[in-house]
Motif scaffolding. Structure first.
Motif, short mmCIF file in Angstrom:
data_model
loop_
_atom_site.label_atom_id
_atom_site.label_comp_id
_atom_site.label_asym_id
_atom_site.label_seq_id
_atom_site.Cartn_x
_atom_site.Cartn_y
_atom_site.Cartn_z
N ALA A 1 0.92 -1.39 -0.02
CA ALA A 1 0.01 0.11 0.00
C ALA A 1 0.89 1.22 0.24
O ALA A 1 1.80 1.42 0.84
CB ALA A 1 -0.91 -0.13 1.27
N LYS B 1 -8.16 -6.20 -1.60
CA LYS B 1 -9.38 -6.10 -0.67
C LYS B 1 -9.47 -6.87 0.35
O LYS B 1 -9.67 -6.49 1.49
CB LYS B 1 -10.68 -6.31 -1.80
CG LYS B 1 -11.91 -5.83 -0.83
CD LYS B 1 -13.19 -6.35 -1.68
CE LYS B 1 -14.33 -5.81 -0.96
NZ LYS B 1 -15.69 -6.12 -1.77
N GLY C 1 -6.00 -3.48 3.70
CA GLY C 1 -5.19 -2.18 3.54
C GLY C 1 -3.83 -2.25 3.37
O GLY C 1 -3.01 -1.50 3.24
N GLU D 1 -2.10 -3.10 -2.41
CA GLU D 1 -2.96 -2.02 -3.46
C GLU D 1 -2.47 -2.52 -4.98
O GLU D 1 -1.43 -2.98 -5.07
CB GLU D 1 -2.90 -0.35 -3.28
CG GLU D 1 -1.24 -0.05 -4.02
CD GLU D 1 -1.44 1.51 -3.95
OE1 GLU D 1 -1.39 2.31 -4.92
OE2 GLU D 1 -1.32 2.01 -2.74
#
Length: 296
Positions: A143, A221, A225, A228
């Motif tokens: 992420a 998902k 988090g 990504e």
């Protein structure tokens, strides 16, 4: 007069039953007009047993995976819908990814489901592909993309993927192009499942993984988090299709299978299942056999 009263009571009762059915939300049986217009004839052995045997690597969400001990995912929903059209039950067996091709050559299953990419090399191993899915790969990173991965220049990036996959071939070809242009090669670590790949990214063992759009979105998902998906499609990843795997030349089963898919597409059910898994735009229509459209 008595007959007239009886007739009117019958009408009122009928109206009441219809109203009750609507109010309770009870299912109304499908009409005969919803049946496939094309006559679908299954092989005698399958018609007699009423069972279609399917091998599946159930570690490949959102296509094939286990949920509460039962097969689940987009492919499973699609196959169950096909089973209803063909009036057969689907019997699933969990297999290893490396056994997908070999399990067909030994006749262990009627078909294999794993959204496997259709390639000439795989076809030469004694299998056919019924293609329903367009391959569009994306890169999955930690992420925030702390390593500043650029999808349009992946030279020097450390990746993970599973051995024998379409992505292995894609990354190998991309790495060769990097070296030819004087850049650093792409380094790939092969792991056995998505959980291991995701952990490798989160711990910094590798910088990224590459996967089809639906799988990448699902994994990101599910990471809470931690991961990504970069928005760009990986250059060179859109040339292929993927789908279900059959024994080479098994037209007796491939043709009714494709007829069932085309019927489901005509009713919108096929698109509904794909859309529910974020893959509506990736549908191959009409379905293809070894990369060529089947319109029967």
């Amino acid at each position: 007069m008595k007959n007239e009263i009886t007739r009117r009571l019958a009408v009122l009762v009928s109206i009441g039953l219809v109203a009750a059915t609507v109010a309770l939300g009870l299912a109304v049986p499908a009409t005969a007009s919803r049946a496939p217009k094309v006559k679908i004839t299954l092989p005698a052995s399958i018609k007699k047993s009423g069972v279609l045997t399917v091998g599946s690597w159930l570690l490949y969400p959102p296509f094939d995976y286990e949920l509460n001990g039962q097969p689940a995912g987009m492919d499973i929903k699609l196959l169950n819908a096909i089973g209803r059209v063909l009036h057969v039950k689907i019997k699933y067996t969990n297999i290893q990814w490396a056994a997908v091709i070999s399990s067909m050559s030994t006749g262990r299953f009627d078909l294999v489901s794993d959204e496997m990419a259709d390639t000439a090399a795989r076809r030469s191993s004694g299998v056919d592909f019924v293609d329903y899915y367009k391959i569009n790969d994306q890169v999955e990173v930690k992420a925030g993309n702390p390593d500043h991965i650029n999808v349009n220049d992946l030279c020097g990036t450390t990746f993970t993927t599973n051995s024998g996959s379409w992505e292995q071939t894609l990354l190998t070809n991309m790495s060769s192009a990097c070296v030819s242009s004087g850049k650093q090669p792409i380094t790939v670590t092969y792991l056995s499942d998505y959980a291991s790949e995701n952990e490798a990214i989160q711990t910094g063992r590798v910088e990224a993984t590459i996967n089809n759009s639906a799988s990448a979105a699902y994994e990101a998902k599910s990471s809470g988090g931690q991961l990504e998906v970069l928005p760009e499609i990986v250059p060179g990843s859109t040339a292929g299709t993927a789908g279900f795997v059959f024994e080479k030349g098994n037209r007796a089963l491939e043709i009714p299978f494709m007829q069932a898919i085309n019927y489901l597409e005509s009713t919108g059910k096929w698109q509904q299942i794909l859309a529910g898994n974020g893959a509506r735009a990736d549908m191959v229509k009409p379905v293809e056999l070894n990369g060529k459209p089947y319109k029967g």
